[in-house]
Design an enzyme around this catalytic site. Structure first.
Site, mmCIF file in Angstrom:
data_model
loop_
_atom_site.group_PDB
_atom_site.id
_atom_site.type_symbol
_atom_site.label_atom_id
_atom_site.label_comp_id
_atom_site.label_asym_id
_atom_site.label_seq_id
_atom_site.Cartn_x
_atom_site.Cartn_y
_atom_site.Cartn_z
ATOM 1 N N SER A 147 2.151 -6.913 -3.872
ATOM 2 C CA SER A 147 1.883 -7.383 -2.519
ATOM 3 C C SER A 147 1.626 -8.896 -2.513
ATOM 4 C CB SER A 147 0.716 -6.584 -1.923
ATOM 5 O OG SER A 147 0.618 -6.777 -0.537
ATOM 6 N N ASP A 223 6.172 2.499 2.931
ATOM 7 C CA ASP A 223 5.145 1.455 2.994
ATOM 8 C C ASP A 223 4.953 1.024 4.449
ATOM 9 O OD1 ASP A 223 3.729 -1.033 2.808
ATOM 10 O OD2 ASP A 223 4.471 -1.302 0.769
ATOM 11 N N HIS A 256 2.118 1.818 -0.142
ATOM 12 C CA HIS A 256 1.671 0.525 -0.663
ATOM 13 C C HIS A 256 0.544 0.662 -1.698
ATOM 14 C CE1 HIS A 256 2.022 -3.815 -0.073
ATOM 15 N NE2 HIS A 256 0.717 -3.939 -0.080
#
Length: 277
Positions: A147, A223, A256
């Site tokens: 991320s 996600d 995620h």
């Protein structure tokens, strides 16, 4: 630097260190996994950059990377995600995406952030110099992250291609100049000049610099941040323009979370081991 905590893990050692960072102007903690091979010879290292709200312990405790790193003879170097401590600036509203835990791996130029928030220089220069002087490491390095950390890994690698052998990322913020997380952080840390932002945008860097490095990216199709924040298609488009060696794997059903990272971290470590030699 001094040891805060350590455990035996897969025949190696999982260690948490503390040291005074001159680049960040504060005390910092970071984690290291040394594989059993490091007892007899220096080993190469994979640097892992974590995402928003994380610190140096999330990856160590949740990713399950040590087993494969021990097999492959890879050290894992895991910095924190921002400077911390008394006097270090934080967002006035305690937002999760700015300030503590959200350094975005940039060198901040705007007050109050510029006193401490120089995570780019910390990861690129200060931390490698420290661990390579104090620990049984070679000067061969790969880099990966998740991320915000995937953004950091790509930016650091693309701007310093001689410094790393390979780069990978899980669900990276691929085009921070054009997403809410990136727009907020880059404005706060760097000001309004988008030409400066471009130095910290992986898609723009890849388009302008190209890449001699192999790049592996995994992205979960489930996600929640995929469309608005992550935008991996911009990275793919840039790679096609410059004929870069980029592999994007879209993973059905994955979100995620660290379950996603734990599912594919073995692939990433084997990818890096191949290029580290």
């Amino acid at each position: 630097m001094h040891i805060v905590q350590q455990q035996v893990c897969f025949g190696g050692r999982q260690i948490r260190y503390q040291h005074r960072s001159h680049v960040l102007n504060c005390d910092m903690q970071f984690s290291v996994f040394l594989p059993p091979q490091a007892e007899s010879e220096p080993v190469p290292a994979v640097y892992w950059l974590s995402g928003l709200t994380c610190n140096d312990e999330n990856f160590s405790s949740k990713a399950g990377a040590q087993r494969v790193a021990a097999e492959l003879g890879l050290a894992l170097i895991i910095p924190d995600t921002s400077p911390r401590g008394e006097g270090v600036a934080d967002d006035a509203n305690a937002a999760y995406d700015l300030g503590l835990g959200a350094g975005f791996y940039v060198n901040a130029t705007q007050a109050p952030w510029n006193t401490h928030y120089h995570m780019y220089d910390y990861v690129l220069n200060e931390l490698p110099a420290l661990v390579e002087a104090e620990l049984p490491l070679t000067d061969k390095r790969a880099i990966s992250g998740h991320s915000m950390g995937g953004h950091g890994a790509l930016v650091l690698a693309l701007r310093n291609q001689a410094h790393f052998t390979s780069v990978s990322a899980f669900a990276p913020i691929s085009n921070p100049s054009d997403c809410p997380w990136g727009h907020k952080a880059l404005t706060a840390y760097l000001g309004d000049n988008r030409d400066i932002w471009a130095h910290y945008d992986a898609s723009l860097l890849l388009m302008s610099k190209g890449s001699t490095l192999p790049i592996l990216v995994d992205q979960g199709e489930a996600d929640n941040f995929l469309t608005e924040q992550l935008k991996p298609h911009t990275l793919v488009a840039a790679a096609k323009q410059v004929n870069a060696d980029l592999t994007l794997r879209m993973q059905p059903g994955y979100d995620h979370s660290y379950y996603f990272i734990a599912s594919f971290i073995e692939d990433h470590l084997r990818f890096h081991a191949k290029h580290l030699g």
